[in-house]
Design a protein around this motif. Structure first.
Motif, PDB file in Angstrom:
ATOM      1  N   GLY A  14       0.815  -1.204   0.000  1.00 51.22           N
ATOM      2  CA  GLY A  14       0.000   0.000   0.000  1.00 51.22           C
ATOM      3  C   GLY A  14       0.844   1.247   0.000  1.00 51.22           C
ATOM      4  O   GLY A  14       2.060   1.199  -0.190  1.00 51.22           O
ATOM      5  N   ASP A  15       0.205   2.362   0.216  1.00 52.17           N
ATOM      6  CA  ASP A  15       0.867   3.661   0.270  1.00 52.17           C
ATOM      7  C   ASP A  15       1.643   3.746   1.575  1.00 52.17           C
ATOM      8  O   ASP A  15       1.058   3.824   2.660  1.00 52.17           O
ATOM      9  CB  ASP A  15      -0.184   4.763   0.174  1.00 52.17           C
ATOM     10  N   LEU A  16       2.965   3.747   1.475  1.00 51.49           N
ATOM     11  CA  LEU A  16       3.825   3.725   2.662  1.00 51.49           C
ATOM     12  C   LEU A  16       3.496   4.861   3.625  1.00 51.49           C
ATOM     13  O   LEU A  16       3.470   4.663   4.839  1.00 51.49           O
ATOM     14  CB  LEU A  16       5.297   3.782   2.252  1.00 51.49           C
ATOM     15  N   LYS A  17       3.208   6.033   3.105  1.00 54.21           N
ATOM     16  CA  LYS A  17       2.901   7.182   3.962  1.00 54.21           C
ATOM     17  C   LYS A  17       1.663   6.936   4.810  1.00 54.21           C
ATOM     18  O   LYS A  17       1.541   7.440   5.917  1.00 54.21           O
ATOM     19  CB  LYS A  17       2.709   8.443   3.122  1.00 54.21           C
ATOM     20  N   GLN A  18       0.740   6.148   4.305  1.00 55.46           N
ATOM     21  CA  GLN A  18      -0.501   5.886   5.038  1.00 55.46           C
ATOM     22  C   GLN A  18      -0.433   4.671   5.951  1.00 55.46           C
ATOM     23  O   GLN A  18      -1.093   4.623   6.976  1.00 55.46           O
ATOM     24  CB  GLN A  18      -1.662   5.706   4.055  1.00 55.46           C
TER      25      GLN A  18
ATOM     26  N   PRO B 284       0.801   2.707  11.248  1.00 54.24           N
ATOM     27  CA  PRO B 284      -0.083   1.697  11.852  1.00 54.24           C
ATOM     28  C   PRO B 284       0.529   0.299  11.858  1.00 54.24           C
ATOM     29  O   PRO B 284       0.367  -0.452  12.826  1.00 54.24           O
ATOM     30  CB  PRO B 284      -1.335   1.738  10.980  1.00 54.24           C
ATOM     31  N   VAL B 285       1.261  -0.044  10.810  1.00 51.13           N
ATOM     32  CA  VAL B 285       1.888  -1.373  10.767  1.00 51.13           C
ATOM     33  C   VAL B 285       2.973  -1.469  11.826  1.00 51.13           C
ATOM     34  O   VAL B 285       3.075  -2.468  12.533  1.00 51.13           O
ATOM     35  CB  VAL B 285       2.431  -1.682   9.355  1.00 51.13           C
TER      36      VAL B 285
ATOM     37  N   VAL C 229       4.666  -6.631  15.548  1.00 52.36           N
ATOM     38  CA  VAL C 229       4.582  -8.091  15.432  1.00 52.36           C
ATOM     39  C   VAL C 229       5.895  -8.730  15.018  1.00 52.36           C
ATOM     40  O   VAL C 229       5.986  -9.942  14.903  1.00 52.36           O
ATOM     41  CB  VAL C 229       3.470  -8.517  14.447  1.00 52.36           C
ATOM     42  N   GLY C 230       6.928  -7.913  14.804  1.00 50.87           N
ATOM     43  CA  GLY C 230       8.220  -8.464  14.430  1.00 50.87           C
ATOM     44  C   GLY C 230       9.000  -7.480  13.584  1.00 50.87           C
ATOM     45  O   GLY C 230       8.667  -6.301  13.496  1.00 50.87           O
ATOM     46  N   GLU C 231      10.032  -7.987  12.958  1.00 55.69           N
ATOM     47  CA  GLU C 231      10.893  -7.163  12.126  1.00 55.69           C
ATOM     48  C   GLU C 231      10.113  -6.624  10.929  1.00 55.69           C
ATOM     49  O   GLU C 231       9.350  -7.346  10.295  1.00 55.69           O
ATOM     50  CB  GLU C 231      12.075  -8.000  11.627  1.00 55.69           C
TER      51      GLU C 231
END
Length: 62
Positions: free
Chosen positions: A34-38, A42-43, A48-50
């Motif tokens: 997805g759009d990295l900026k968005q 949140p990710v 949850v890990g590296e």
């Protein structure tokens, strides 16, 4: 001709037991696109890990 009946005969407990034997969450690799900026913040908050960010060619981004 017996597949439908065999599938319908499965119990929830039997399905859960089978899933525990073959699904190992600690060994999963997640791909989030997805759009990295968005999505980056949140990710990252999921922790949850590296986390590796790759460009469209699959090369690591700085």
């Amino acid at each position: 001709t017996t597949l439908k009946a065999r599938l319908e005969a499965q119990t929830d407990d039997a399905v859960r037991a089978a899933a525990r034997e073959v699904i190992h969450p600690e060994a999963l690799t997640w791909f989030v696109v997805g759009d990295l900026k968005q999505i980056e913040e949140p990710v990252r908050k999921l922790a949850v890990g590296e986390l590796k960010v790759l460009d469209a060619d699959g090369k690591p981004m700085p």
